[in-house]
Design an enzyme around this catalytic site. Sequence first.
Site, short mmCIF file in Angstrom:
data_model
loop_
_atom_site.label_atom_id
_atom_site.label_comp_id
_atom_site.label_asym_id
_atom_site.label_seq_id
_atom_site.Cartn_x
_atom_site.Cartn_y
_atom_site.Cartn_z
N GLU A 279 0.84 -1.20 0.00
CA GLU A 279 0.00 0.00 0.00
C GLU A 279 0.88 1.25 0.00
O GLU A 279 0.63 2.22 0.72
CB GLU A 279 -0.94 0.01 1.22
CG GLU A 279 -1.83 -1.21 1.30
CD GLU A 279 -2.77 -1.21 2.48
OE1 GLU A 279 -3.91 -1.67 2.35
OE2 GLU A 279 -2.36 -0.73 3.56
N CYS A 363 -10.79 -0.06 7.26
CA CYS A 363 -10.31 1.26 7.69
C CYS A 363 -10.96 2.38 6.89
O CYS A 363 -11.24 3.46 7.43
CB CYS A 363 -8.79 1.33 7.56
SG CYS A 363 -8.15 0.84 5.94
#
Length: 611
Positions: A279, A363
Amino acid sequence: AAVRLVDTFWSPRLRTNREVTIPAQLAHCEKTGRIDNFRIASGRATGEFQGIYFNDSDVYKWVEAASWSLATDPDARLESDLDEVIDQIAAAQSDDGYLNTYFMGEREAQRFTNIKDMHEIYCAGHLFQAAAAHHRATGKSKLLGVACRLADHLDDVFGPGKRSGACGHAEAEMGLVELYRITRDDRYLSLAHLMISARGVAPPLLGGSPYHQDHQPVTKQTEMIGHAVRHLYLCCGAADAVSETGDRGLMHALDGLWRNFTQKKMYITGGAGSRWEGEAFGADYELPNERAYAETCAAIGSVMWNWRMLHITGLPQFADVMEMTLYNAVLPGISLDGTRYFYQNPLADRGAHRREAWFGCACCPPNIARMLSSLPGYFYSTSADEVYCHLYAASTATISLPNGKSVTLRQETDYPWSGDIVIHIDAVPDEEFALCLRIPFWANESEAGLTVNGVDSTDRLQGEAGRYRAVRGRWKAGDIVRLLLPMPVEWIQSHPHVLENLGRVALQRGPLVYCMEQADHAGCDVWNISLPEDSDFAVEPRRIGDLDVIALCGRGRVHGMDDWRERLYQTYGGPDGIGHGETPITAIPYFAWANREAGAMLVWLPVATDA
């Protein structure tokens, strides 16, 4: 709570967030065991911890979203639900102040044994931010007390002269500063600064990994690197520390990191983080389209960082990136109906990437909910004798000035579809101050018109290299300021080192980046369309779901693929499939894509040149 949006763009999104998204997310948190984890930790329920070890943070972000929503729109049902969740959180806290449901019970002996990977301090940071929001929005102190006891525990473990500590995922730093701002307890600010300073030292605290931003002291860092959300959150915390301490070394580093990000690593949408692996940020100019990661959380981190840099400096480039990212990198993360989410945000797709109702690692959903709930607070700021307007939308605002007096402003505009902005001074103290209006980066400053009570203003731009037009005077109720920003359709090209975009352009009008989506091009694959160099676009209304948008309509050239059948390569200058006719094309705002039937999408469009 000082700003109320009444426009047709943001206000419906906030209403959907309040009435649909936040209740649905609470149901997801219950269904997936996230709130049961607190009940189990407190002994109110039995069972095993459910989900990922950092699941507490999703509940805290939901609490923050609900709190900011109550600040602008009181809701007895939501407040009751929120009080119930806070009660479960408070009941789970240990006598020593520790709180993390994964490490309570059988795992108690493992507390803080792996701060690099296990997110204990990260979760605490989200609790701190949620508690600050809840206290400011409602005046209640129950959750604030929980947060302060946990912060005290962290100080007992990692405070001055004790164990060196920082989380592998930055977050607690900005949460601690928020607690300091409410309580004025210097320990919280000191601990935030210690956590920032603990990175990049020898021996390394977090393995010396660039992925965790532990490869160099923060004051020496010059490149956005590693996990994108972590680095952006670290920059937020460092900016908060700068705003309270004036740390010049940190500020110098933040300036350099911001330039590296915006000049070499940021998508045209404001998206951040190009690699699925880790990420992470990629190398300079590594900005692929179809495999872009561009996590929604990273976009939110960028908005928060630019907001902080704006308030430290007063410089408009930070507001420009904040606005760009809000419209084009945050908003795509949630469907128009408020029920589905993107984790990744590619800039090209063949039709397979669709929003999901929830994620195992969830998230992004509560993060975007808290961003939307807090949005009204991003519109205005004050300094000693100035009121700054950063964002535009039909709204009313009662703004407290530093001297204790207040001014009431009312915006009338159809922004972002129109650049005609009228600001009414509805109530004002009898004294002189400046109203500073941002001329966005996409607007030609020489063509922007500004009048005060119908008379052209000659006031100059405000600030170093700034594009805030400051109109100073002794205002009276009934005064009218009008800002007119022309909104032509712009063709945007990227740096030549962004190899995937060579020979391509993106379309932008005002603050909005556009894309072509298959739903508007029946019978013609949008990946087979190019733009003739003399293409012209008209703006036309369209409806996508329940949203009215301005689309860009023109004509494109179709690439016939027959000449490429059974060929992957051929001699340059040979048949290229161009010239098989024109087709009408429609471009829609990128934030609105993937709300209709699945199909291909492109932001960067090839330009057809006649060889």
